[in-house]
Design a protein around this motif. Structure first.
Motif, PDB file in Angstrom:
ATOM      1  N   GLY A   1     132.065 -19.418  85.028  1.00 26.02           N
ATOM      2  CA  GLY A   1     131.738 -18.951  86.362  1.00 26.02           C
ATOM      3  C   GLY A   1     130.237 -18.732  86.447  1.00 26.02           C
ATOM      4  N   TYR A   2     129.808 -17.919  87.402  1.00 24.70           N
ATOM      5  CA  TYR A   2     128.373 -17.683  87.549  1.00 24.70           C
ATOM      6  C   TYR A   2     127.758 -17.186  86.238  1.00 24.70           C
ATOM      7  CZ  TYR A   2     128.873 -18.019  92.644  1.00 24.70           C
ATOM      8  OH  TYR A   2     129.113 -18.471  93.921  1.00 24.70           O
ATOM      9  N   THR A   3     128.380 -16.204  85.606  1.00 29.89           N
ATOM     10  CA  THR A   3     127.751 -15.568  84.447  1.00 29.89           C
ATOM     11  C   THR A   3     127.781 -16.452  83.206  1.00 29.89           C
ATOM     12  OG1 THR A   3     129.818 -14.408  83.940  1.00 29.89           O
ATOM     13  CG2 THR A   3     128.213 -13.250  85.295  1.00 29.89           C
ATOM     14  N   GLY A   4     128.935 -17.047  82.899  1.00 29.10           N
ATOM     15  CA  GLY A   4     129.034 -17.870  81.701  1.00 29.10           C
ATOM     16  C   GLY A   4     128.141 -19.091  81.772  1.00 29.10           C
ATOM     17  N   ALA A   5     128.109 -19.751  82.927  1.00 29.01           N
ATOM     18  CA  ALA A   5     127.269 -20.938  83.079  1.00 29.01           C
ATOM     19  C   ALA A   5     125.790 -20.588  82.967  1.00 29.01           C
ATOM     20  CB  ALA A   5     127.564 -21.610  84.414  1.00 29.01           C
ATOM     21  N   VAL A   6     125.391 -19.460  83.533  1.00 31.84           N
ATOM     22  CA  VAL A   6     123.993 -19.041  83.441  1.00 31.84           C
ATOM     23  C   VAL A   6     123.617 -18.728  81.996  1.00 31.84           C
ATOM     24  CG1 VAL A   6     122.392 -17.165  84.020  1.00 31.84           C
ATOM     25  CG2 VAL A   6     123.752 -18.253  85.814  1.00 31.84           C
ATOM     26  N   VAL A   7     124.483 -18.033  81.269  1.00 32.01           N
ATOM     27  CA  VAL A   7     124.206 -17.728  79.863  1.00 32.01           C
ATOM     28  C   VAL A   7     124.031 -19.005  79.058  1.00 32.01           C
ATOM     29  CG1 VAL A   7     125.193 -16.816  77.735  1.00 32.01           C
ATOM     30  CG2 VAL A   7     125.278 -15.451  79.808  1.00 32.01           C
ATOM     31  N   ALA A   8     124.955 -19.955  79.197  1.00 30.93           N
ATOM     32  CA  ALA A   8     124.891 -21.193  78.421  1.00 30.93           C
ATOM     33  C   ALA A   8     123.599 -21.948  78.706  1.00 30.93           C
ATOM     34  CB  ALA A   8     126.110 -22.067  78.738  1.00 30.93           C
ATOM     35  N   GLY A   9     123.232 -22.078  79.975  1.00 33.20           N
ATOM     36  CA  GLY A   9     122.017 -22.797  80.321  1.00 33.20           C
ATOM     37  C   GLY A   9     120.762 -22.097  79.845  1.00 33.20           C
ATOM     38  N   ARG A  10     120.745 -20.791  79.953  1.00 26.66           N
ATOM     39  CA  ARG A  10     119.563 -20.023  79.548  1.00 26.66           C
ATOM     40  C   ARG A  10     119.366 -20.093  78.029  1.00 26.66           C
ATOM     41  NH1 ARG A  10     116.962 -16.413  83.105  1.00 26.66           N
ATOM     42  NH2 ARG A  10     115.653 -14.820  82.125  1.00 26.66           N
ATOM     43  N   LEU A  11     120.466 -20.037  77.279  1.00 24.62           N
ATOM     44  CA  LEU A  11     120.369 -20.167  75.831  1.00 24.62           C
ATOM     45  C   LEU A  11     119.896 -21.564  75.440  1.00 24.62           C
ATOM     46  CD1 LEU A  11     123.616 -18.305  74.699  1.00 24.62           C
ATOM     47  CD2 LEU A  11     121.248 -17.533  74.375  1.00 24.62           C
TER      48      LEU A  11
ATOM     49  N   MET B   1     123.254  -9.426  84.383  1.00 26.28           N
ATOM     50  CA  MET B   1     123.874  -9.187  83.081  1.00 26.28           C
ATOM     51  C   MET B   1     123.797 -10.441  82.208  1.00 26.28           C
ATOM     52  SD  MET B   1     127.232  -7.095  84.440  1.00 26.28           S
ATOM     53  CE  MET B   1     128.005  -6.695  82.871  1.00 26.28           C
ATOM     54  N   ALA B   2     123.990 -11.606  82.829  1.00 27.95           N
ATOM     55  CA  ALA B   2     123.900 -12.866  82.088  1.00 27.95           C
ATOM     56  C   ALA B   2     122.482 -13.102  81.578  1.00 27.95           C
ATOM     57  CB  ALA B   2     124.347 -14.024  82.981  1.00 27.95           C
ATOM     58  N   TRP B   3     121.480 -12.832  82.408  1.00 23.27           N
ATOM     59  CA  TRP B   3     120.091 -12.958  81.961  1.00 23.27           C
ATOM     60  C   TRP B   3     119.836 -12.060  80.759  1.00 23.27           C
ATOM     61  CZ3 TRP B   3     117.861 -11.890  87.514  1.00 23.27           C
ATOM     62  CH2 TRP B   3     118.066 -13.017  88.323  1.00 23.27           C
ATOM     63  N   GLN B   4     120.280 -10.808  80.856  1.00 26.51           N
ATOM     64  CA  GLN B   4     120.037  -9.845  79.775  1.00 26.51           C
ATOM     65  C   GLN B   4     120.714 -10.282  78.481  1.00 26.51           C
ATOM     66  OE1 GLN B   4     118.305  -6.357  79.345  1.00 26.51           O
ATOM     67  NE2 GLN B   4     118.573  -7.681  77.582  1.00 26.51           N
ATOM     68  N   ALA B   5     121.973 -10.695  78.575  1.00 30.99           N
ATOM     69  CA  ALA B   5     122.703 -11.108  77.378  1.00 30.99           C
ATOM     70  C   ALA B   5     122.057 -12.307  76.715  1.00 30.99           C
ATOM     71  CB  ALA B   5     124.156 -11.420  77.741  1.00 30.99           C
ATOM     72  N   ALA B   6     121.715 -13.334  77.501  1.00 30.63           N
ATOM     73  CA  ALA B   6     121.121 -14.549  76.940  1.00 30.63           C
ATOM     74  C   ALA B   6     119.773 -14.253  76.290  1.00 30.63           C
ATOM     75  CB  ALA B   6     120.968 -15.607  78.023  1.00 30.63           C
ATOM     76  N   ASP B   7     118.944 -13.480  76.968  1.00 30.38           N
ATOM     77  CA  ASP B   7     117.612 -13.192  76.429  1.00 30.38           C
ATOM     78  C   ASP B   7     117.681 -12.311  75.192  1.00 30.38           C
ATOM     79  OD1 ASP B   7     116.782 -14.666  78.565  1.00 30.38           O
ATOM     80  OD2 ASP B   7     115.768 -13.034  79.621  1.00 30.38           O
ATOM     81  N   ALA B   8     118.605 -11.338  75.190  1.00 27.80           N
ATOM     82  CA  ALA B   8     118.758 -10.468  74.021  1.00 27.80           C
ATOM     83  C   ALA B   8     119.280 -11.260  72.832  1.00 27.80           C
ATOM     84  CB  ALA B   8     119.701  -9.311  74.347  1.00 27.80           C
TER      85      ALA B   8
ATOM     86  N   GLN C   1     111.156  -9.730  69.865  1.00 29.57           N
ATOM     87  CA  GLN C   1     111.481  -8.418  70.405  1.00 29.57           C
ATOM     88  C   GLN C   1     112.549  -8.567  71.487  1.00 29.57           C
ATOM     89  OE1 GLN C   1     108.124  -6.197  71.755  1.00 29.57           O
ATOM     90  NE2 GLN C   1     109.344  -4.514  72.596  1.00 29.57           N
ATOM     91  N   VAL C   2     113.576  -7.729  71.417  1.00 28.30           N
ATOM     92  CA  VAL C   2     114.665  -7.793  72.392  1.00 28.30           C
ATOM     93  C   VAL C   2     114.178  -7.234  73.726  1.00 28.30           C
ATOM     94  CG1 VAL C   2     116.987  -6.980  72.961  1.00 28.30           C
ATOM     95  CG2 VAL C   2     116.414  -7.591  70.600  1.00 28.30           C
ATOM     96  N   PRO C   3     114.236  -8.036  74.790  1.00 26.64           N
ATOM     97  CA  PRO C   3     113.755  -7.548  76.088  1.00 26.64           C
ATOM     98  C   PRO C   3     114.787  -6.654  76.761  1.00 26.64           C
ATOM     99  CG  PRO C   3     114.613  -9.755  76.339  1.00 26.64           C
ATOM    100  CD  PRO C   3     114.731  -9.422  74.862  1.00 26.64           C
ATOM    101  N   GLY C   4     114.334  -5.880  77.689  1.00 28.08           N
ATOM    102  CA  GLY C   4     115.232  -5.058  78.485  1.00 28.08           C
ATOM    103  C   GLY C   4     115.059  -5.418  79.950  1.00 28.08           C
ATOM    104  N   ILE C   5     116.125  -5.891  80.573  1.00 25.76           N
ATOM    105  CA  ILE C   5     116.079  -6.242  81.993  1.00 25.76           C
ATOM    106  C   ILE C   5     116.677  -5.083  82.783  1.00 25.76           C
ATOM    107  CG2 ILE C   5     116.905  -7.840  83.764  1.00 25.76           C
ATOM    108  CD1 ILE C   5     117.031  -9.990  81.607  1.00 25.76           C
ATOM    109  N   GLY C   6     115.874  -4.470  83.619  1.00 24.20           N
ATOM    110  CA  GLY C   6     116.382  -3.354  84.409  1.00 24.20           C
ATOM    111  C   GLY C   6     117.305  -3.857  85.512  1.00 24.20           C
ATOM    112  N   ILE C   7     118.591  -3.597  85.362  1.00 26.69           N
ATOM    113  CA  ILE C   7     119.560  -4.045  86.362  1.00 26.69           C
ATOM    114  C   ILE C   7     119.680  -2.969  87.437  1.00 26.69           C
ATOM    115  CG2 ILE C   7     121.954  -4.726  86.769  1.00 26.69           C
ATOM    116  CD1 ILE C   7     122.069  -5.759  83.929  1.00 26.69           C
ATOM    117  N   ARG C   8     119.318  -3.339  88.638  1.00 27.83           N
ATOM    118  CA  ARG C   8     119.387  -2.401  89.753  1.00 27.83           C
ATOM    119  C   ARG C   8     119.820  -3.177  90.986  1.00 27.83           C
ATOM    120  NH1 ARG C   8     114.666   0.139  92.417  1.00 27.83           N
ATOM    121  NH2 ARG C   8     115.905  -0.421  94.221  1.00 27.83           N
ATOM    122  N   TYR C   9     120.345  -2.461  91.942  1.00 30.12           N
ATOM    123  CA  TYR C   9     120.794  -3.092  93.179  1.00 30.12           C
ATOM    124  C   TYR C   9     119.703  -3.015  94.237  1.00 30.12           C
ATOM    125  CZ  TYR C   9     125.376  -2.835  90.983  1.00 30.12           C
ATOM    126  OH  TYR C   9     126.431  -2.983  90.117  1.00 30.12           O
TER     127      TYR C   9
END
Length: 409
Positions: free
Chosen positions: A11-21, A308-315, A324-332
């Motif tokens: 879905g949105y999250t899994g596809a984004v993670v795979a591509g970002r990695l 969340m997908a950006w954060q997981a892939a980058d971490a 260094q593990v980045p921190g993405i501030g997730i906010r609405y």
């Protein structure tokens, strides 16, 4: 030796993670396998449009991931063994292309790092008759069944949408606009749009009134039958078709595993989306329970899932490469609601998702929402564009034999 990354769900999250990695990691050092039962991407945020009779643009994964190094595995996930670091797969539905049918029933796939993105589906809440008589718009098969049922309704037929949240509002207004000959009802547990600002509520009320939608407030549904819906206070609502939009249920696979999860089956993760019980597992989207601003759990939504997908892939990429593990501030920032094809509501919110008075309405809001939807689909359809081109080498400590130690570091 390659570090084996398996991503469950496209879905949105899994596809984004795979591509970002794929963009961040050197192809010689990793293998990335994306497991999904369907061969093309489903724009879940548009499924109410599909149900209303509109055609959605096909987005085949084969084209999207061509040349990225991501291997697509067409199969259903039936189990995750987080201790043995394997997932069990079954053959994809026979309606899929021939490549999908080649998957053997109950095969095992080993991983060094797992990204769990199986998402969620509709939830009937245990209401009597809902599973038997109600339709849902959280899956493409469900939206197609609803589309066929609505198309078969004659003028004057009744449609009752149960649930006054974002999905319910979008579905009810879409149906009323597309089929003004139908009698559309909306059953909301509380007051219509009670979480919105005063401006947002006023606009929403004007739109539903203009479309001729009958709103039933404080209407908790007790039972669904063929032709009607009954509320807890004894009201009977006409429903040749009932559409259920009251909430989501996460995929049950995690609940049956040893991964630490919540009562509803979400995997408990830290701020980098890594499982608190199994450091070689990451979870994103509706499948994960992560804390957001104000120490509140992130809500199930695309607005939460993609960051969340950006954060997981980058971490994950950082841990594998020794960076260094980045921190993405997730906010609405906003809640985007389509109210038919030419009207909408953009409710601006605080970082922790509480409405402020500022809101966009009307055609401007409809265009804004369309831009958001197209942007999300673009990010999936172009998984390796728009990111730094440098692919980092996996550090020696992150080889399969040492992956667990590295991830825990």
């Amino acid at each position: 030796m390659e570090h084996r990354i398996v991503v469950l769900g496209a879905g949105y999250t899994g596809a984004v993670v795979a591509g970002r990695l794929a963009k961040r990691l050197h192809r010689a050092d990793v293998s990335i396998t994306l497991v999904n039962p369907e061969p093309d991407f489903v724009e879940r945020v548009r499924l109410h449009q599909l149900a209303a009779g509109q055609e959605l643009r096909p987005r085949p994964f084969e084209e999207m991931f061509a040349g990225t190094g991501v291997e697509l595995r067409l199969a259903r996930v039936t189990a995750v063994d987080a201790d043995a670091k394997t997932v069990t797969l079954a053959a994809a539905p026979t309606a899929a292309p021939a490549a999908a049918r080649e998957a053997r029933p109950e095969t095992e796939l080993a991983y060094d790092t797992l990204v769990y993105a199986l998402g969620s589906g509709w939830h009937d809440g245990g209401v009597r008759g809902a599973a038997e008589h109600a339709h849902e718009v959280s899956s493409r098969p469900g939206a197609r069944r609803l589309r066929d049922r609505l198309a078969a309704l004659e003028a004057g037929g009744s449609v009752t949408v149960v649930g006054g949240g974002l999905t319910g509002l979008e579905a009810a207004t879409e149906f009323a606009e597309a089929r003004p000959d139908l009698d559309v009802h909306l059953a909301a547990r509380g007051v219509l749009g009670d979480w919105l600002s005063e401006k947002g509520r006023a606009h929403l009320r004007g739109v539903v009134d203009g479309l001729g939608i009958t709103v039933h407030e404080h209407a908790s549904v007790e039972a669904v039958e063929a032709g009607r819906v009954t509320t807890e206070d004894g009201r009977t609502l006409p429903a040749d078709v009932t559409v259920w939009t009251t909430g989501f249920a996460v995929h049950p696979i995690a609940r049956a595993s040893t991964l630490e999860h919540t009562a509803n089956g979400q995997i408990v993760v830290d701020s980098t989306m890594r499982s608190v019980s199994h450091p070689d597992v990451y979870a994103v989207g509706d499948a994960a329970m992560a804390m957001g601003p104000g120490d509140k759990p992130l809500r199930m939504s695309c607005a939460s899932g993609i960051p969340m997908a950006w954060q997981a892939a980058d971490a994950l990429a950082a841990r594998l490469t020794g960076a260094q593990v980045p921190g993405i501030g997730i906010r609405y920032a906003q809640q985007c609601i389509s109210l038919g094809r030419t009207n909408g509501l953009i409710q601006f919110v605080t970082a922790d998702d509480r409405a402020v008075e500022r809101a966009l309405t009307g055609r401007t809001a409809a265009r804004y929402k369309e831009m958001i939807c197209k942007g999300a689909a673009w990010s999936v359809a172009n998984p390796t564009l728009g990111l730094p081109a440098r692919r980092r080498r996996v550090a020696q400590r992150a080889t399969p034999d040492r992956a667990r130690t590295a991830a825990a570091a």
